[in-house]
Design a protein around this motif. Structure first.
Motif, PDB file in Angstrom:
ATOM      1  N   UNK A  37      44.103  34.639  42.772  1.00  0.00           N
ATOM      2  CA  UNK A  37      45.158  34.466  43.780  1.00  0.00           C
ATOM      3  C   UNK A  37      46.446  35.201  43.404  1.00  0.00           C
ATOM      4  N   UNK A  38      47.230  35.569  44.437  1.00  0.00           N
ATOM      5  CA  UNK A  38      48.568  36.132  44.213  1.00  0.00           C
ATOM      6  C   UNK A  38      49.587  35.021  43.997  1.00  0.00           C
ATOM      7  N   UNK A  39      49.371  33.901  44.682  1.00  0.00           N
ATOM      8  CA  UNK A  39      50.254  32.741  44.536  1.00  0.00           C
ATOM      9  C   UNK A  39      49.401  31.479  44.644  1.00  0.00           C
ATOM     10  N   UNK A  40      49.783  30.439  43.869  1.00  0.00           N
ATOM     11  CA  UNK A  40      49.134  29.133  43.996  1.00  0.00           C
ATOM     12  C   UNK A  40      50.157  28.147  44.546  1.00  0.00           C
ATOM     13  N   UNK A  41      49.710  27.307  45.492  1.00  0.00           N
ATOM     14  CA  UNK A  41      50.617  26.387  46.164  1.00  0.00           C
ATOM     15  C   UNK A  41      50.056  24.977  46.044  1.00  0.00           C
ATOM     16  N   UNK A  42      50.860  24.054  45.526  1.00  0.00           N
ATOM     17  CA  UNK A  42      50.406  22.674  45.374  1.00  0.00           C
ATOM     18  C   UNK A  42      51.266  21.734  46.185  1.00  0.00           C
ATOM     19  N   UNK A  43      50.615  20.830  46.930  1.00  0.00           N
ATOM     20  CA  UNK A  43      51.381  19.885  47.749  1.00  0.00           C
ATOM     21  C   UNK A  43      51.201  18.436  47.263  1.00  0.00           C
ATOM     22  N   UNK A  44      50.745  18.274  46.018  1.00  0.00           N
ATOM     23  CA  UNK A  44      50.603  16.927  45.467  1.00  0.00           C
ATOM     24  C   UNK A  44      49.200  16.377  45.628  1.00  0.00           C
ATOM     25  N   UNK A  45      48.913  15.290  44.912  1.00  0.00           N
ATOM     26  CA  UNK A  45      47.554  14.755  44.913  1.00  0.00           C
ATOM     27  C   UNK A  45      46.822  15.216  43.658  1.00  0.00           C
ATOM     28  N   UNK A  46      45.741  14.493  43.335  1.00  0.00           N
ATOM     29  CA  UNK A  46      45.066  14.693  42.039  1.00  0.00           C
ATOM     30  C   UNK A  46      44.618  16.121  41.774  1.00  0.00           C
ATOM     31  N   UNK A  47      43.973  16.738  42.766  1.00  0.00           N
ATOM     32  CA  UNK A  47      43.333  18.028  42.506  1.00  0.00           C
ATOM     33  C   UNK A  47      44.345  19.127  42.217  1.00  0.00           C
ATOM     34  N   UNK A  48      45.569  18.972  42.729  1.00  0.00           N
ATOM     35  CA  UNK A  48      46.531  20.059  42.536  1.00  0.00           C
ATOM     36  C   UNK A  48      46.964  20.163  41.072  1.00  0.00           C
ATOM     37  N   UNK A  49      46.784  19.087  40.295  1.00  0.00           N
ATOM     38  CA  UNK A  49      47.160  19.122  38.878  1.00  0.00           C
ATOM     39  C   UNK A  49      46.384  20.159  38.087  1.00  0.00           C
TER      40      UNK A  49
END
Length: 362
Positions: A96-108
């Motif tokens: 990926x060029x950018x990673x975006x996390x919006x919260x929740x277990x998997x984003x960790x």
């Protein structure tokens, strides 16, 4: 400029999934040739909702820590190692060029691995009280997009950008008139309408309150649009009448909001952001059973600005009728709440978040 690749992760609840989908939709609008991949937790609702929105998703074997000693907790280190390993594989393959996390277990695990491969990361925190995953990831992120003031108690100040929370596009611009909306629900245009929303699954305690107060609402001569949730519909549909519309789910939130004079709602981050746009007087009844009691904190953030009222579940029996009556009888209170909640609206949140993401594209 090549084709950009975006990896997004957020889930566990609608509050983390919908913002991720909204961000992806805005990125796609600006970069039609971009590639997208979502990463979620294997047995959670994102595995269904993300493909419905037209995006590919891969699942990690991850869950949160329970607050007591359970088999799930004993499995946690194993799940975490497995998820980190899988997240690293996914990141390497997808590049990926950018990673975006919006919260929740998997984003960790995903953002941790993306950051360790030098992929720039953006976090989006919906609540006024930061979630544990985002707090752990803050040091790795380039930008942290937030919806409330005072978030520097959780995150490095120089990374914070106040953008607001993404909301559904049909609500940014309510095109429905009140009369049309009231007709849609087959209600009386001359009566005050109270909208009750307990989230997509419903809220047991709010439903119990409404059932108990049906006669009180009749005495007040108000009519109800009561979204009781699909888990509770069978139990409460018997209360359906000319003045009480009992619904499992509201497919047309825009009509429901337009019809309402007063709204009674949970205080999840997504609901709060929508209600700021809608600009009607709101009485929040926060759910006490969520991580870090963040709904109460979300509601208090508005109460402190005279933008909403709040009752805790434990106060409902003693105080609901009095609180409702004083709101109902005071037009000036209604006007103050409306004006103040509207000031907090951030209708262009999704665009601002995507502006920040675009700054990180090489």
């Amino acid at each position: 400029m090549g084709n950009y690749r975006f990896i997004l992760s957020g889930g566990g609840t609608g509050g983390h999934i919908y913002p991720a989908i909204a961000i992806a939709n805005e990125l796609k609008k600006r970069h039609p040739d971009a590639e997208f991949l979502f990463v979620g937790a294997k047995d959670k609702m994102e595995m269904e909702k993300v493909p419905q929105a037209g995006y590919k998703i891969k699942g990690l074997w991850i869950s949160g820590l329970q607050r007591k000693l359970t088999l799930k907790n004993l499995m946690f280190p194993l799940k975490l190692v497995s998820s980190l390993f899988r997240a690293r594989q996914i990141t390497k393959q997808f590049k990926p060029d950018v990673a975006i996390g919006t919260g929740g277990f998997a984003s960790g695990p995903l953002l941790k691995m993306a950051a360790s491969s030098n992929v720039p990361c953006v976090l989006q925190e919906q609540n006024s009280y930061a979630g544990i995953t985002n707090k752990l990831l803050a040091s790795k992120a380039e930008r942290i997009c937030v919806a409330y003031d005072g978030m520097d108690q959780f995150f490095p100040k120089e990374k914070i950008i106040k953008t607001g929370n993404p909301v559904r596009s049909d609500l940014v611009d309510l095109k429905v008139g009140k009369e049309q909306a009231v007709q849609f629900f087959d209600l009386d245009a001359n009566k005050k309408t109270i909208l009750i929303i307990g989230g997509s699954l419903g809220a047991r305690r709010i439903n119990q309150l409404v059932e108990k107060e049906i006669r009180f609402f009749q005495e007040k001569e108000v009519q109800l649009i009561w979204q009781c949730g699909k888990l509770y519909f069978e139990e409460y549909k018997k209360h359906n009448s000319d003045n009480v519309k009992v619904l499992a789910f509201l497919n047309r939130m825009d009509y429901a909001y337009a019809a309402a004079d007063i709204i009674i709602s949970r205080a999840g981050a997504g609901s709060v952001s929508e209600l700021c746009l809608v600009g009607k007087p709101v009485l929040f009844i926060p759910s006490p059973n969520v991580a870090e009691d963040h709904q109460t904190k979300n509601a208090k953030a508005l109460v402190s600005k005279e933008a909403a009222l709040m009752l805790k579940e434990s106060e409902l029996d003693a105080e609901f009728e009095m609180a409702f009556t004083s709101l109902m009888d005071s037009e000036s209170t209604q006007n103050i709440l409306s004006a103040n909640i509207k000031k907090l609206a951030m209708p262009r949140a999704t665009e601002h978040i995507v502006d920040e993401i675009e700054k990180l594209l090489k």
